[in-house]
Design a protein around this motif. Structure first.
Motif, mmCIF file in Angstrom:
data_model
loop_
_atom_site.group_PDB
_atom_site.id
_atom_site.type_symbol
_atom_site.label_atom_id
_atom_site.label_comp_id
_atom_site.label_asym_id
_atom_site.label_seq_id
_atom_site.Cartn_x
_atom_site.Cartn_y
_atom_site.Cartn_z
ATOM 1 N N ALA A 61 0.818 -1.221 0.000
ATOM 2 C CA ALA A 61 0.000 0.000 0.000
ATOM 3 C C ALA A 61 0.849 1.268 0.000
ATOM 4 O O ALA A 61 0.392 2.317 -0.460
ATOM 5 C CB ALA A 61 -0.940 -0.002 1.212
ATOM 6 N N THR A 62 2.064 1.180 0.515
ATOM 7 C CA THR A 62 2.899 2.379 0.632
ATOM 8 C C THR A 62 3.949 2.488 -0.462
ATOM 9 O O THR A 62 4.870 3.315 -0.368
ATOM 10 C CB THR A 62 3.611 2.400 1.997
ATOM 11 O OG1 THR A 62 4.394 1.207 2.149
ATOM 12 C CG2 THR A 62 2.601 2.500 3.122
ATOM 13 N N LEU A 63 3.830 1.714 -1.515
ATOM 14 C CA LEU A 63 4.782 1.841 -2.622
ATOM 15 C C LEU A 63 4.805 3.258 -3.210
ATOM 16 O O LEU A 63 5.882 3.766 -3.553
ATOM 17 C CB LEU A 63 4.467 0.806 -3.708
ATOM 18 C CG LEU A 63 4.879 -0.638 -3.408
ATOM 19 C CD1 LEU A 63 4.479 -1.547 -4.554
ATOM 20 C CD2 LEU A 63 6.383 -0.727 -3.167
ATOM 21 N N PRO A 64 3.653 3.940 -3.362
ATOM 22 C CA PRO A 64 3.718 5.323 -3.861
ATOM 23 C C PRO A 64 4.483 6.263 -2.932
ATOM 24 O O PRO A 64 5.014 7.283 -3.375
ATOM 25 C CB PRO A 64 2.238 5.729 -3.953
ATOM 26 C CG PRO A 64 1.491 4.445 -4.096
ATOM 27 C CD PRO A 64 2.256 3.468 -3.258
ATOM 28 N N LYS A 65 4.549 5.926 -1.638
ATOM 29 C CA LYS A 65 5.253 6.786 -0.687
ATOM 30 C C LYS A 65 6.766 6.763 -0.888
ATOM 31 O O LYS A 65 7.455 7.700 -0.479
ATOM 32 C CB LYS A 65 4.926 6.361 0.750
ATOM 33 C CG LYS A 65 3.487 6.628 1.166
ATOM 34 C CD LYS A 65 3.238 8.133 1.280
ATOM 35 C CE LYS A 65 1.862 8.418 1.816
ATOM 36 N NZ LYS A 65 1.622 9.885 1.966
#
Length: 407
Positions: A61-65
């Protein structure tokens, strides 16, 4: 329509962020794989299952971060590091003490290094050192005693993250320096393009108005004179590229410094043309070489002042309507500047009479300046044919004097 150059910024650290995203996914899969293959040694496997479920969802879920520094916020970094520390401290709860003592991996395993590396990419080596410290403490706490393997792993993560953080800081500084240099280059190219346009259009029109006004006479002659003055002013502005561009861009904390100052260093040479350009006008023509004419700063200033004194004499004795010409010659061993006018000339014996009366303009303002530089000033005047002043300065003049003045 001419195209304007635009500087395109490229992020040299972007590949590092992509590598970090891939590292987090791979190490998450690796940590779960270790659990699957060593399921039998877990005394409370449900603790590990719950942790890995959270780790799996959080990582994906935090790959874009972790796509860029702008998206990687401080809040994300704090939660990410907390998840890694939680996994380390939960390890004694999920596995047996014998496995921990034998050097078994923690629940997050090498995924923890990804959380620390995110700090390094975001804030540099200081942030990396800050994030590595609680990771080291948590590893020692879950092991119970600081064993050799634990200390080795902790030092490895700490040194690697700090080194990567430092590399990121250097890369960012280099990127800013390169971008600034490209901006200056683009601005210089644009200035050259505008100079060509001005030369091909505006300057030609002004020169034509000056010539036609002089032929027509009357009020048109005055208009032509004004056009001539504007032509000289524009021509001087266009040639202003000879002067160093004043640009300062500093980020000392980040290591990026780009500085181009208004004047060269005191010990450096000065282009004589830039000092003589201000004398050019509607009635003063300046002819100069196409290449720079370097002279030591002290010598260039004195020579320019001598030229100014010669032009003052032209205005004072030949009248405001007299025309003057400045010719600059760059010889192998010396610089020769000739100032000529179309005035009535100087009667024979007039200079000696002026010196006897205490008026030392030529003797002191011109000859005295050149004599101090090791040069010479020769004045040739024929009544009715104007006056010519030839100023000669050796190319090495003024160096010793300039050093003495600095002391």
């Amino acid at each position: 329509m001419p195209k304007r150059e635009r500087v395109m910024r490229m992020s040299v650290e972007q590949p590092l962020w992509r590598a970090l995203a891939g590292y987090r996914v791979l190490t998450m899969v690796y940590a779960i794989g270790l659990f699957v293959f060593a399921y039998d040694v877990f005394v409370r496997p449900w603790v590990a299952v719950g942790y890995y479920a959270v780790l799996f969802v959080w990582t994906l879920a935090t790959l874009p971060k972790v796509a860029s520094a702008a998206q990687c916020t401080r809040r994300f970094l704090a939660v990410d590091l907390t998840l890694a520390l939680t996994g380390i401290l939960l390890t004694p709860v999920a596995v047996s003490h014998e496995r921990i003592v034998s050097g078994g991996p923690t629940l997050p395993s090498i995924w923890t290094a990804g959380a620390v590396l995110a700090f390094a990419l975001k804030g540099g080596w200081r942030w990396a050192a800050f994030a590595s410290t609680p990771v080291a403490v948590a590893n020692i706490v879950q092991r119970g005693t600081p064993s050799r393997d634990t200390v080795h792993a902790v030092l490895l993560v700490w040194i690697a993250s700090v080194a990567i953080g430092y590399v990121v800081e250097v890369a960012r500084a280099s990127e800013r320096t390169l971008a600034r240099a490209l901006e200056i280059e683009a601005a210089t190219r644009e200035r050259e393009r505008l100079a060509r346009d001005i030369h091909d259009s505006v300057l030609q029109v002004l020169a034509m108005v000056q010539r036609r006004g002089a032929v027509i006479g009357g009020e048109a002659a005055e208009l032509g004179r004004l056009a001539g003055e504007q032509e000289v002013a524009l021509r001087t502005l266009v040639s202003g590229g000879l002067l160093p561009v004043s640009r300062v861009s500093e980020d000392a904390a980040a290591g990026a410094v780009v500085r181009t100052v208004d004047e060269p260093d005191d010990d450096g040479p000065v282009d004589l043309r830039t000092l003589l350009a201000r004398y050019a006008g509607a009635r003063v023509s300046l002819a100069e070489p196409g290449a720079p004419v370097p002279l030591p700063r002290a010598a260039a200033r004195e020579l320019a002042a001598a030229v100014g004194a010669a032009l003052d004499n032209v205005r004072r004795h030949a009248g405001e309507e007299a025309r003057a010409w400045i010719l600059v010659e760059d010889e192998p061993d010396e610089i020769v500047v000739t100032v000529r006018d179309d005035g009535p000339g100087i009667p024979e014996g007039r200079l000696a009479q002026a010196e006897g009366e205490g008026r030392l303009g030529v003797a002191q303002s011109i000859r005295g300046r050149l004599r101090d530089l090791g040069g010479s000033a020769e004045l040739i005047s024929v009544p009715g044919q104007g006056t010519e002043v030839e100023l000669k300065v050796p190319k090495g003049a003024g160096k010793a004097r300039g050093k003495a003045e600095q002391r």
